[in-house]
Design an enzyme around this catalytic site. Structure first.
Site, mmCIF file in Angstrom:
data_model
loop_
_atom_site.group_PDB
_atom_site.id
_atom_site.type_symbol
_atom_site.label_atom_id
_atom_site.label_comp_id
_atom_site.label_asym_id
_atom_site.label_seq_id
_atom_site.Cartn_x
_atom_site.Cartn_y
_atom_site.Cartn_z
ATOM 1 N N ASP A 1 -26.620 47.215 64.107
ATOM 2 C CA ASP A 1 -26.440 46.297 62.982
ATOM 3 C C ASP A 1 -27.095 46.864 61.715
ATOM 4 O O ASP A 1 -26.526 46.790 60.623
ATOM 5 C CB ASP A 1 -27.067 44.940 63.352
ATOM 6 N N LYS B 1 -25.360 48.200 58.050
ATOM 7 C CA LYS B 1 -25.816 47.828 56.703
ATOM 8 C C LYS B 1 -26.130 49.071 55.876
ATOM 9 O O LYS B 1 -25.799 49.147 54.694
ATOM 10 C CB LYS B 1 -27.046 46.914 56.806
#
Lengths: 290, 290
Positions: free
Chosen positions: B143, B147
Protein backbone atom coordinates in the site's frame (compact mmCIF):
# COMPACT_ATOMS: atom_id res chain seq x y z
CA UNK A 1 -3.72 51.00 -13.22
CA UNK A 2 -7.44 51.73 -13.54
CA UNK A 3 -6.88 53.22 -17.00
CA UNK A 4 -5.41 50.04 -18.48
CA UNK A 5 -8.19 47.75 -17.22
CA UNK A 6 -10.45 48.20 -20.28
CA UNK A 7 -7.53 47.25 -22.51
CA UNK A 8 -6.57 44.28 -20.28
CA UNK A 9 -10.20 43.17 -20.37
CA UNK A 10 -10.02 42.67 -24.14
CA UNK A 11 -7.46 39.88 -23.74
CA UNK A 12 -8.79 36.32 -23.55
CA UNK A 13 -9.09 35.24 -19.88
CA UNK A 14 -7.36 38.25 -18.35
CA UNK A 15 -5.76 38.10 -14.89
CA UNK A 16 -4.57 41.06 -12.86
CA UNK A 17 -1.55 39.97 -10.79
CA UNK A 18 -0.75 42.16 -7.80
CA UNK A 19 2.75 41.62 -6.44
CA UNK A 20 2.82 44.95 -4.64
CA UNK A 21 2.29 45.65 -0.96
CA UNK A 22 0.46 48.86 -1.84
CA UNK A 23 -2.58 50.27 -0.06
CA UNK A 24 -5.73 51.09 -1.99
CA UNK A 25 -5.56 48.13 -4.38
CA UNK A 26 -9.04 46.97 -3.34
CA UNK A 27 -10.51 49.65 -5.61
CA UNK A 28 -8.47 48.36 -8.52
CA UNK A 29 -9.67 44.81 -7.85
CA UNK A 30 -13.33 45.84 -7.72
CA UNK A 31 -12.93 47.65 -11.04
CA UNK A 32 -11.09 44.64 -12.48
CA UNK A 33 -13.86 42.22 -11.49
CA UNK A 34 -16.32 44.63 -13.11
CA UNK A 35 -14.34 44.36 -16.33
CA UNK A 36 -14.39 40.56 -16.17
CA UNK A 37 -10.78 40.36 -15.01
CA UNK A 38 -9.67 37.77 -12.44
CA UNK A 39 -7.25 38.72 -9.67
CA UNK A 40 -4.24 36.88 -8.24
CA UNK A 41 -2.58 38.77 -5.41
CA UNK A 42 0.28 38.47 -2.93
CA UNK A 43 -0.83 41.74 -1.32
CA UNK A 44 -2.11 41.41 2.24
CA UNK A 45 -3.46 44.95 2.54
CA UNK A 46 -6.84 44.52 0.80
CA UNK A 47 -7.58 41.41 2.88
CA UNK A 48 -6.89 43.19 6.16
CA UNK A 49 -9.15 46.19 5.44
CA UNK A 50 -12.15 46.88 7.65
CA UNK A 51 -14.73 44.16 7.14
CA UNK A 52 -17.20 46.25 5.09
CA UNK A 53 -14.55 47.10 2.49
CA UNK A 54 -13.42 43.53 2.28
CA UNK A 55 -17.00 42.31 1.90
CA UNK A 56 -17.52 44.74 -1.00
CA UNK A 57 -14.44 43.33 -2.75
CA UNK A 58 -15.59 39.71 -2.47
CA UNK A 59 -19.12 40.67 -3.47
CA UNK A 60 -17.79 42.25 -6.67
CA UNK A 61 -15.84 39.08 -7.52
CA UNK A 62 -18.93 36.93 -6.95
CA UNK A 63 -21.24 39.25 -8.85
CA UNK A 64 -19.05 39.05 -11.93
CA UNK A 65 -18.16 35.34 -11.49
CA UNK A 66 -14.49 36.20 -11.19
CA UNK A 67 -11.80 34.48 -9.17
CA UNK A 68 -9.66 36.13 -6.47
CA UNK A 69 -6.74 33.94 -5.38
CA UNK A 70 -4.35 35.07 -2.61
CA UNK A 71 -2.61 31.90 -1.40
CA UNK A 72 0.76 33.67 -1.01
CA UNK A 73 -0.47 36.22 1.53
CA UNK A 74 0.21 33.71 4.33
CA UNK A 75 3.32 31.51 4.20
CA UNK A 76 4.18 32.30 0.56
CA UNK A 77 3.74 29.11 -1.51
CA UNK A 78 3.00 26.85 1.46
CA UNK A 79 -0.52 25.42 1.15
CA UNK A 80 -2.13 27.40 3.97
CA UNK A 81 -5.14 29.34 2.67
CA UNK A 82 -6.38 26.61 0.35
CA UNK A 83 -5.97 24.00 3.08
CA UNK A 84 -8.00 26.14 5.46
CA UNK A 85 -10.65 26.81 2.81
CA UNK A 86 -10.97 23.05 2.29
CA UNK A 87 -11.44 22.46 6.02
CA UNK A 88 -14.12 25.14 6.18
CA UNK A 89 -16.03 24.17 3.07
CA UNK A 90 -16.10 20.49 3.93
CA UNK A 91 -17.69 21.35 7.28
CA UNK A 92 -14.85 20.78 9.70
CA UNK A 93 -14.94 22.80 12.94
CA UNK A 94 -11.68 24.69 13.48
CA UNK A 95 -10.82 24.86 17.16
CA UNK A 96 -7.43 26.56 17.01
CA UNK A 97 -4.96 27.75 14.41
CA UNK A 98 -1.43 28.29 15.60
CA UNK A 99 1.37 29.61 13.47
CA UNK A 100 4.74 31.26 13.06
CA UNK A 101 4.32 33.54 10.08
CA UNK A 102 7.32 35.85 10.14
CA UNK A 103 10.59 34.62 8.72
CA UNK A 104 12.26 37.77 10.03
CA UNK A 105 11.07 37.26 13.60
CA UNK A 106 11.88 33.54 13.35
CA UNK A 107 15.43 34.47 12.42
CA UNK A 108 15.62 36.90 15.36
CA UNK A 109 14.28 34.26 17.79
CA UNK A 110 17.06 31.97 16.67
CA UNK A 111 19.73 34.67 17.06
CA UNK A 112 18.50 35.58 20.54
CA UNK A 113 18.44 31.93 21.59
CA UNK A 114 22.06 31.66 20.46
CA UNK A 115 22.90 34.54 22.81
CA UNK A 116 23.16 37.38 20.30
CA UNK A 117 21.93 40.75 21.65
CA UNK A 118 18.68 42.00 20.10
CA UNK A 119 20.07 45.18 18.55
CA UNK A 120 22.96 43.33 16.91
CA UNK A 121 20.64 40.63 15.55
CA UNK A 122 18.24 43.20 14.09
CA UNK A 123 21.09 45.09 12.44
CA UNK A 124 22.43 41.86 10.99
CA UNK A 125 18.96 40.88 9.72
CA UNK A 126 18.62 44.31 8.11
CA UNK A 127 22.04 44.00 6.46
CA UNK A 128 21.07 40.56 5.14
CA UNK A 129 17.93 42.06 3.59
CA UNK A 130 15.66 40.01 5.88
CA UNK A 131 13.80 43.04 7.26
CA UNK A 132 11.65 45.78 5.82
CA UNK A 133 13.55 49.02 5.05
CA UNK A 134 12.50 50.16 8.52
CA UNK A 135 12.88 47.11 10.85
CA UNK A 136 10.08 48.53 12.99
CA UNK A 137 7.62 47.22 10.40
CA UNK A 138 8.69 43.66 11.30
CA UNK A 139 9.20 44.15 15.04
CA UNK A 140 5.75 45.72 15.51
CA UNK A 141 4.17 42.35 14.69
CA UNK A 142 1.66 44.12 12.44
CA UNK A 143 2.53 41.94 9.45
CA UNK A 144 1.87 38.80 11.51
CA UNK A 145 -1.39 40.33 12.81
CA UNK A 146 -2.51 40.90 9.20
CA UNK A 147 -1.82 37.26 8.32
CA UNK A 148 -3.66 36.04 11.40
CA UNK A 149 -6.62 38.24 10.49
CA UNK A 150 -6.62 36.84 6.95
CA UNK A 151 -6.87 33.29 8.35
CA UNK A 152 -9.47 34.26 10.97
CA UNK A 153 -11.67 35.75 8.28
CA UNK A 154 -11.54 32.48 6.33
CA UNK A 155 -13.34 31.04 9.36
CA UNK A 156 -16.09 33.59 8.90
CA UNK A 157 -15.00 35.65 11.90
CA UNK A 158 -16.05 39.25 11.36
CA UNK A 159 -13.06 40.91 13.02
CA UNK A 160 -10.79 43.81 12.18
CA UNK A 161 -7.10 44.46 12.77
CA UNK A 162 -8.02 46.40 15.90
CA UNK A 163 -9.50 43.21 17.36
CA UNK A 164 -6.11 41.45 17.31
CA UNK A 165 -4.49 41.23 20.76
CA UNK A 166 -1.08 42.26 19.47
CA UNK A 167 2.10 42.29 21.56
CA UNK A 168 5.01 43.60 19.51
CA UNK A 169 8.29 41.67 19.41
CA UNK A 170 9.97 44.54 21.27
CA UNK A 171 8.47 46.89 23.87
CA UNK A 172 6.08 49.32 22.17
CA UNK A 173 7.97 52.46 23.27
CA UNK A 174 10.77 51.64 20.81
CA UNK A 175 8.44 51.63 17.82
CA UNK A 176 7.82 55.39 17.74
CA UNK A 177 11.19 56.29 16.19
CA UNK A 178 10.79 57.07 12.48
CA UNK A 179 14.46 57.10 11.53
CA UNK A 180 15.74 53.51 10.96
CA UNK A 181 19.30 54.28 12.04
CA UNK A 182 18.19 56.09 15.19
CA UNK A 183 15.77 53.21 15.82
CA UNK A 184 18.62 50.69 15.68
CA UNK A 185 20.73 52.80 18.04
CA UNK A 186 17.87 53.10 20.56
CA UNK A 187 17.23 49.38 20.38
CA UNK A 188 20.44 48.76 22.36
CA UNK A 189 18.41 49.79 25.41
CA UNK A 190 16.12 46.81 24.85
CA UNK A 191 18.99 44.30 24.70
CA UNK A 192 19.12 43.59 28.43
CA UNK A 193 15.39 43.03 28.86
CA UNK A 194 15.20 40.80 25.82
CA UNK A 195 18.19 38.69 26.87
CA UNK A 196 16.70 38.32 30.35
CA UNK A 197 13.42 37.17 28.85
CA UNK A 198 15.17 34.55 26.70
CA UNK A 199 17.21 33.40 29.71
CA UNK A 200 14.06 33.09 31.83
CA UNK A 201 12.44 30.94 29.14
CA UNK A 202 15.59 28.84 28.91
CA UNK A 203 15.52 28.23 32.68
CA UNK A 204 12.02 26.76 32.22
CA UNK A 205 13.20 24.63 29.28
CA UNK A 206 11.40 26.92 26.83
CA UNK A 207 12.30 28.72 23.64
CA UNK A 208 11.27 32.18 22.46
CA UNK A 209 8.93 32.13 19.45
CA UNK A 210 6.67 34.78 17.92
CA UNK A 211 3.33 33.06 17.41
CA UNK A 212 -0.15 33.85 16.22
CA UNK A 213 -3.15 32.06 17.77
CA UNK A 214 -6.64 32.07 16.35
CA UNK A 215 -9.34 30.55 18.54
CA UNK A 216 -12.76 31.22 17.02
CA UNK A 217 -14.62 30.04 20.09
CA UNK A 218 -12.47 31.86 22.68
CA UNK A 219 -14.34 34.07 25.11
CA UNK A 220 -11.43 36.56 25.25
CA UNK A 221 -9.52 37.83 22.21
CA UNK A 222 -10.00 35.42 19.30
CA UNK A 223 -6.71 36.45 17.68
CA UNK A 224 -3.52 36.77 19.72
CA UNK A 225 -0.11 37.66 18.29
CA UNK A 226 2.75 37.70 20.80
CA UNK A 227 6.23 36.54 21.74
CA UNK A 228 5.82 33.36 23.81
CA UNK A 229 7.92 30.60 25.34
CA UNK A 230 7.29 27.14 23.91
CA UNK A 231 8.27 23.73 25.31
CA UNK A 232 10.80 21.58 23.49
CA UNK A 233 7.95 19.24 22.49
CA UNK A 234 6.00 22.05 20.78
CA UNK A 235 6.10 21.82 16.97
CA UNK A 236 7.36 25.43 16.78
CA UNK A 237 10.36 24.51 18.96
CA UNK A 238 12.08 22.81 16.03
CA UNK A 239 11.62 25.75 13.66
CA UNK A 240 14.92 26.94 12.28
CA UNK A 241 15.74 30.36 10.85
CA UNK A 242 13.08 31.79 8.59
CA UNK A 243 10.98 28.61 8.54
CA UNK A 244 7.21 29.16 8.79
CA UNK A 245 4.71 26.87 10.45
CA UNK A 246 0.96 26.54 10.80
CA UNK A 247 -1.04 23.95 12.75
CA UNK A 248 -4.77 23.51 12.28
CA UNK A 249 -6.47 21.91 15.29
CA UNK A 250 -9.95 20.91 14.21
CA UNK A 251 -12.68 18.49 15.10
CA UNK A 252 -11.39 16.05 12.46
CA UNK A 253 -7.71 16.79 13.12
CA UNK A 254 -8.04 16.68 16.90
CA UNK A 255 -5.61 13.90 17.73
CA UNK A 256 -2.98 14.99 15.21
CA UNK A 257 -3.29 18.58 13.96
CA UNK A 258 -2.85 19.26 10.28
CA UNK A 259 0.59 20.88 10.10
CA UNK A 260 2.28 22.65 7.21
CA UNK A 261 5.79 24.00 7.51
CA UNK A 262 8.75 25.09 5.40
CA UNK A 263 10.24 28.20 3.85
CA UNK A 264 7.44 30.72 4.21
CA UNK A 265 9.01 33.87 2.81
CA UNK A 266 11.29 34.96 0.02
CA UNK A 267 10.99 36.12 -3.54
CA UNK A 268 11.38 32.72 -5.17
CA UNK A 269 8.72 30.82 -3.19
CA UNK A 270 6.32 33.77 -3.31
CA UNK A 271 6.72 34.04 -7.09
CA UNK A 272 6.12 30.29 -7.36
CA UNK A 273 2.96 30.59 -5.27
CA UNK A 274 1.65 33.44 -7.40
CA UNK A 275 2.33 31.36 -10.51
CA UNK A 276 0.51 28.39 -8.95
CA UNK A 277 -2.52 30.64 -8.32
CA UNK A 278 -2.44 31.79 -11.94
CA UNK A 279 -2.17 28.21 -13.21
CA UNK A 280 -5.04 27.10 -10.97
CA UNK A 281 -7.11 29.79 -12.56
CA UNK A 282 -5.98 28.77 -16.04
CA UNK A 283 -6.94 25.17 -15.33
CA UNK A 284 -10.46 26.22 -14.44
CA UNK A 285 -10.68 28.15 -17.67
CA UNK A 286 -9.41 25.16 -19.61
CA UNK A 287 -12.27 23.19 -18.08
CA UNK A 288 -14.70 25.58 -19.72
CA UNK A 289 -14.09 24.16 -23.16
CA UNK A 290 -16.04 21.08 -22.14
CA UNK B 1 -21.50 0.72 -13.19
CA UNK B 2 -20.90 1.07 -16.93
CA UNK B 3 -24.64 0.70 -17.59
CA UNK B 4 -25.63 3.70 -15.49
CA UNK B 5 -23.09 6.08 -17.07
CA UNK B 6 -25.38 7.25 -19.91
CA UNK B 7 -28.05 8.11 -17.35
CA UNK B 8 -25.51 9.83 -15.04
CA UNK B 9 -24.27 11.81 -18.04
CA UNK B 10 -27.70 13.42 -18.46
CA UNK B 11 -27.35 15.20 -15.09
CA UNK B 12 -25.88 18.70 -15.13
CA UNK B 13 -22.14 18.59 -14.32
CA UNK B 14 -21.98 14.90 -13.40
CA UNK B 15 -19.19 13.53 -11.20
CA UNK B 16 -18.38 9.85 -10.65
CA UNK B 17 -17.07 9.42 -7.10
CA UNK B 18 -15.08 6.23 -6.50
CA UNK B 19 -14.68 5.40 -2.81
CA UNK B 20 -13.88 1.76 -3.48
CA UNK B 21 -10.50 0.06 -3.48
CA UNK B 22 -11.60 -2.11 -6.40
CA UNK B 23 -9.44 -3.21 -9.31
CA UNK B 24 -10.55 -2.53 -12.86
CA UNK B 25 -12.06 0.89 -12.22
CA UNK B 26 -9.83 2.50 -14.84
CA UNK B 27 -12.17 1.17 -17.54
CA UNK B 28 -15.13 2.78 -15.79
CA UNK B 29 -13.27 6.09 -15.62
CA UNK B 30 -12.37 6.01 -19.31
CA UNK B 31 -16.00 5.35 -20.19
CA UNK B 32 -17.10 8.10 -17.78
CA UNK B 33 -14.79 10.67 -19.36
CA UNK B 34 -16.19 9.64 -22.74
CA UNK B 35 -19.67 10.43 -21.46
CA UNK B 36 -18.55 13.86 -20.23
CA UNK B 37 -18.44 12.74 -16.60
CA UNK B 38 -15.75 13.99 -14.23
CA UNK B 39 -14.10 11.61 -11.76
CA UNK B 40 -13.17 12.06 -8.10
CA UNK B 41 -11.51 9.01 -6.62
CA UNK B 42 -9.96 7.77 -3.39
CA UNK B 43 -8.97 4.54 -5.16
CA UNK B 44 -5.22 4.00 -5.53
CA UNK B 45 -5.46 1.02 -7.88
CA UNK B 46 -5.99 2.83 -11.22
CA UNK B 47 -3.08 5.18 -10.47
CA UNK B 48 -0.70 2.30 -9.77
CA UNK B 49 -1.47 0.40 -12.97
CA UNK B 50 1.25 -0.22 -15.54
CA UNK B 51 2.20 3.08 -17.14
CA UNK B 52 0.48 2.48 -20.49
CA UNK B 53 -2.90 1.86 -18.85
CA UNK B 54 -2.52 4.91 -16.67
CA UNK B 55 -1.54 7.04 -19.68
CA UNK B 56 -4.69 5.91 -21.50
CA UNK B 57 -6.83 6.98 -18.55
CA UNK B 58 -5.33 10.47 -18.38
CA UNK B 59 -5.49 10.81 -22.16
CA UNK B 60 -9.22 10.07 -22.07
CA UNK B 61 -9.76 12.75 -19.39
CA UNK B 62 -7.81 15.29 -21.44
CA UNK B 63 -9.51 14.38 -24.71
CA UNK B 64 -12.93 15.03 -23.21
CA UNK B 65 -11.82 18.04 -21.10
CA UNK B 66 -12.82 16.22 -17.92
CA UNK B 67 -11.27 16.47 -14.48
CA UNK B 68 -9.79 13.54 -12.51
CA UNK B 69 -9.07 14.45 -8.87
CA UNK B 70 -7.47 11.93 -6.50
CA UNK B 71 -6.05 13.99 -3.62
CA UNK B 72 -7.10 11.40 -1.00
CA UNK B 73 -5.05 8.55 -2.47
CA UNK B 74 -2.00 9.75 -0.48
CA UNK B 75 -2.46 11.01 3.10
CA UNK B 76 -6.26 11.26 2.91
CA UNK B 77 -7.25 14.96 3.14
CA UNK B 78 -3.73 16.24 3.77
CA UNK B 79 -2.66 18.54 0.92
CA UNK B 80 -0.08 16.21 -0.66
CA UNK B 81 -0.92 15.63 -4.34
CA UNK B 82 -2.03 19.20 -5.06
CA UNK B 83 1.05 20.57 -3.28
CA UNK B 84 3.29 18.35 -5.39
CA UNK B 85 1.42 19.28 -8.58
CA UNK B 86 1.97 22.95 -7.75
CA UNK B 87 5.71 22.39 -7.26
CA UNK B 88 5.95 20.57 -10.57
CA UNK B 89 3.85 22.93 -12.66
CA UNK B 90 5.60 26.04 -11.35
CA UNK B 91 8.91 24.58 -12.44
CA UNK B 92 10.51 23.57 -9.16
CA UNK B 93 13.02 20.71 -9.25
CA UNK B 94 12.10 17.99 -6.76
CA UNK B 95 15.24 16.42 -5.30
CA UNK B 96 13.70 14.08 -2.74
CA UNK B 97 10.29 13.22 -1.34
CA UNK B 98 10.27 11.44 1.98
CA UNK B 99 7.16 10.24 3.72
CA UNK B 100 5.41 8.01 6.23
CA UNK B 101 2.19 7.01 4.53
CA UNK B 102 0.82 4.13 6.56
CA UNK B 103 -1.10 4.90 9.72
CA UNK B 104 -1.17 1.19 10.49
CA UNK B 105 2.60 0.78 10.26
CA UNK B 106 3.09 4.06 12.16
CA UNK B 107 0.98 2.62 14.97
CA UNK B 108 3.03 -0.59 14.93
CA UNK B 109 6.32 1.34 15.00
CA UNK B 110 5.09 3.13 18.12
CA UNK B 111 4.01 -0.15 19.79
CA UNK B 112 7.35 -1.81 19.03
CA UNK B 113 9.26 1.18 20.36
CA UNK B 114 7.25 0.91 23.60
CA UNK B 115 8.46 -2.69 23.89
CA UNK B 116 5.36 -4.53 22.72
CA UNK B 117 6.10 -7.73 20.75
CA UNK B 118 5.27 -7.56 17.04
CA UNK B 119 2.62 -10.30 16.98
CA UNK B 120 0.77 -8.81 19.94
CA UNK B 121 0.85 -5.32 18.43
CA UNK B 122 -0.48 -6.59 15.08
CA UNK B 123 -3.27 -8.49 16.78
CA UNK B 124 -4.20 -5.40 18.78
CA UNK B 125 -4.14 -3.23 15.63
CA UNK B 126 -6.39 -5.74 13.89
CA UNK B 127 -8.82 -5.78 16.84
CA UNK B 128 -8.89 -1.96 16.80
CA UNK B 129 -9.82 -2.04 13.11
CA UNK B 130 -6.54 -0.36 12.10
CA UNK B 131 -5.49 -3.11 9.67
CA UNK B 132 -6.91 -4.60 6.51
CA UNK B 133 -8.98 -7.76 7.07
CA UNK B 134 -5.76 -9.69 6.41
CA UNK B 135 -2.94 -7.74 8.20
CA UNK B 136 -0.54 -9.05 5.57
CA UNK B 137 -1.90 -6.39 3.21
CA UNK B 138 -0.47 -3.70 5.51
CA UNK B 139 2.71 -5.50 6.55
CA UNK B 140 3.73 -6.22 2.96
CA UNK B 141 4.28 -2.48 2.42
CA UNK B 142 2.46 -2.72 -0.93
CA UNK B 143 0.00 0.00 0.00
CA UNK B 144 2.88 2.37 0.81
CA UNK B 145 4.61 1.36 -2.44
CA UNK B 146 1.46 2.31 -4.37
CA UNK B 147 1.35 5.74 -2.73
CA UNK B 148 5.04 6.30 -3.42
CA UNK B 149 4.48 5.34 -7.06
CA UNK B 150 1.57 7.79 -7.30
CA UNK B 151 3.83 10.61 -6.10
CA UNK B 152 6.75 9.53 -8.30
CA UNK B 153 4.52 9.61 -11.35
CA UNK B 154 3.49 13.19 -10.55
CA UNK B 155 7.18 13.96 -11.15
CA UNK B 156 6.88 12.48 -14.61
CA UNK B 157 8.84 9.35 -13.69
CA UNK B 158 7.74 6.50 -15.93
CA UNK B 159 8.00 3.71 -13.40
CA UNK B 160 5.82 0.77 -12.40
CA UNK B 161 5.17 -0.94 -9.06
CA UNK B 162 7.83 -3.50 -9.95
CA UNK B 163 10.41 -0.70 -9.98
CA UNK B 164 9.85 0.06 -6.29
CA UNK B 165 12.65 -1.26 -4.05
CA UNK B 166 10.21 -2.65 -1.48
CA UNK B 167 11.24 -4.14 1.86
CA UNK B 168 8.18 -5.39 3.75
CA UNK B 169 7.65 -4.43 7.38
CA UNK B 170 8.16 -8.10 8.36
CA UNK B 171 10.41 -10.72 6.73
CA UNK B 172 8.90 -11.75 3.40
CA UNK B 173 8.58 -15.45 4.35
CA UNK B 174 5.72 -14.61 6.72
CA UNK B 175 3.63 -13.03 3.98
CA UNK B 176 2.76 -16.29 2.19
CA UNK B 177 0.15 -17.43 4.71
CA UNK B 178 -3.37 -16.86 3.36
CA UNK B 179 -5.30 -17.48 6.57
CA UNK B 180 -5.29 -14.36 8.79
CA UNK B 181 -5.48 -16.30 12.06
CA UNK B 182 -2.70 -18.70 11.07
CA UNK B 183 -0.70 -15.67 9.87
CA UNK B 184 -1.01 -14.02 13.29
CA UNK B 185 0.05 -17.23 15.02
CA UNK B 186 3.11 -17.62 12.77
CA UNK B 187 4.07 -14.02 13.36
CA UNK B 188 5.16 -14.89 16.91
CA UNK B 189 8.29 -16.33 15.29
CA UNK B 190 9.16 -12.85 14.01
CA UNK B 191 8.85 -11.23 17.45
CA UNK B 192 12.45 -11.84 18.54
CA UNK B 193 14.04 -10.54 15.35
CA UNK B 194 11.84 -7.46 15.32
CA UNK B 195 12.51 -6.62 18.97
CA UNK B 196 16.25 -7.07 18.40
CA UNK B 197 16.07 -4.69 15.44
CA UNK B 198 14.24 -2.04 17.48
CA UNK B 199 16.75 -2.48 20.34
CA UNK B 200 19.68 -2.11 17.93
CA UNK B 201 18.20 1.12 16.60
CA UNK B 202 17.63 2.34 20.15
CA UNK B 203 21.28 1.67 21.02
CA UNK B 204 22.21 4.05 18.17
CA UNK B 205 19.71 6.66 19.40
CA UNK B 206 17.39 5.81 16.51
CA UNK B 207 13.70 5.01 16.12
CA UNK B 208 12.02 2.50 13.82
CA UNK B 209 9.93 4.10 11.07
CA UNK B 210 8.48 2.75 7.82
CA UNK B 211 9.39 5.33 5.20
CA UNK B 212 9.08 5.87 1.48
CA UNK B 213 11.80 7.73 -0.41
CA UNK B 214 11.48 9.07 -3.92
CA UNK B 215 14.64 10.42 -5.49
CA UNK B 216 14.04 11.17 -9.17
CA UNK B 217 17.72 11.71 -9.92
CA UNK B 218 19.04 8.67 -8.00
CA UNK B 219 21.26 6.33 -9.96
CA UNK B 220 19.94 3.29 -8.09
CA UNK B 221 16.26 2.63 -7.31
CA UNK B 222 14.33 5.89 -7.54
CA UNK B 223 11.63 4.67 -5.15
CA UNK B 224 12.53 2.92 -1.90
CA UNK B 225 10.01 1.70 0.68
CA UNK B 226 11.51 0.13 3.80
CA UNK B 227 11.69 0.02 7.60
CA UNK B 228 14.52 2.33 8.66
CA UNK B 229 16.05 3.82 11.79
CA UNK B 230 15.79 7.60 12.05
CA UNK B 231 17.65 10.01 14.35
CA UNK B 232 15.78 11.93 17.04
CA UNK B 233 16.28 15.09 14.95
CA UNK B 234 14.53 13.57 11.91
CA UNK B 235 11.03 15.00 11.31
CA UNK B 236 9.59 11.47 11.28
CA UNK B 237 10.98 10.84 14.79
CA UNK B 238 8.22 12.92 16.36
CA UNK B 239 5.40 11.11 14.50
CA UNK B 240 2.88 9.64 16.90
CA UNK B 241 0.47 6.82 16.27
CA UNK B 242 -1.22 6.91 12.90
CA UNK B 243 0.12 10.34 11.97
CA UNK B 244 1.28 10.71 8.35
CA UNK B 245 4.10 12.89 7.10
CA UNK B 246 5.58 14.01 3.81
CA UNK B 247 8.60 16.25 3.18
CA UNK B 248 9.35 17.74 -0.21
CA UNK B 249 13.00 18.64 -0.67
CA UNK B 250 13.25 20.78 -3.77
CA UNK B 251 15.47 23.37 -5.36
CA UNK B 252 13.27 26.13 -3.87
CA UNK B 253 12.66 24.32 -0.59
CA UNK B 254 16.27 23.28 -0.10
CA UNK B 255 17.05 24.95 3.21
CA UNK B 256 13.70 24.10 4.80
CA UNK B 257 11.72 21.30 3.09
CA UNK B 258 8.01 21.78 2.56
CA UNK B 259 6.48 19.49 5.18
CA UNK B 260 2.86 18.39 5.59
CA UNK B 261 1.80 16.18 8.49
CA UNK B 262 -1.27 15.13 10.43
CA UNK B 263 -3.91 12.43 10.50
CA UNK B 264 -3.42 10.71 7.15
CA UNK B 265 -5.95 7.88 7.30
CA UNK B 266 -9.45 7.23 8.52
CA UNK B 267 -12.96 7.41 7.18
CA UNK B 268 -13.71 10.96 8.33
CA UNK B 269 -10.67 12.70 6.87
CA UNK B 270 -10.83 10.65 3.66
CA UNK B 271 -14.50 11.53 3.20
CA UNK B 272 -13.65 15.20 3.81
CA UNK B 273 -10.89 15.03 1.21
CA UNK B 274 -13.20 13.45 -1.36
CA UNK B 275 -15.75 16.19 -0.67
CA UNK B 276 -13.03 18.84 -1.07
CA UNK B 277 -12.16 17.34 -4.48
CA UNK B 278 -15.82 17.46 -5.50
CA UNK B 279 -16.17 21.07 -4.33
CA UNK B 280 -13.00 22.07 -6.18
CA UNK B 281 -14.57 20.64 -9.30
CA UNK B 282 -17.85 22.43 -8.58
CA UNK B 283 -16.03 25.73 -8.17
CA UNK B 284 -14.47 25.36 -11.58
CA UNK B 285 -17.86 24.70 -13.04
CA UNK B 286 -19.30 27.73 -11.25
CA UNK B 287 -16.58 29.77 -12.96
CA UNK B 288 -18.02 28.76 -16.34
CA UNK B 289 -21.00 31.04 -16.00
CA UNK B 290 -18.71 34.04 -16.55
Amino acid sequence: VLDVLPELARLPNPVLVDCTAAAGMEEVYVAAFGHGINVVSANKQPLALPQAKRDAMHAAARRHYRVYHYETTVGAALPVIETLKNLVRTGDRVIKIEGAFSGTLGFLCECLTMGEPLSGAVRRAKDLGYTEPHPRDDLSGLDVARKALILARELGLRLDLSDVALSPFVPAEFLAEDDPEKFLQDLVKADGGMSARVAAFKAEGKLLRYLAHIEPEATGPKITVAPVGVDASHPAATLRGAEAFVAFHTERYSQFPLVVRGAGAGGDVTAAGVLADILRLAQNIRGRKG
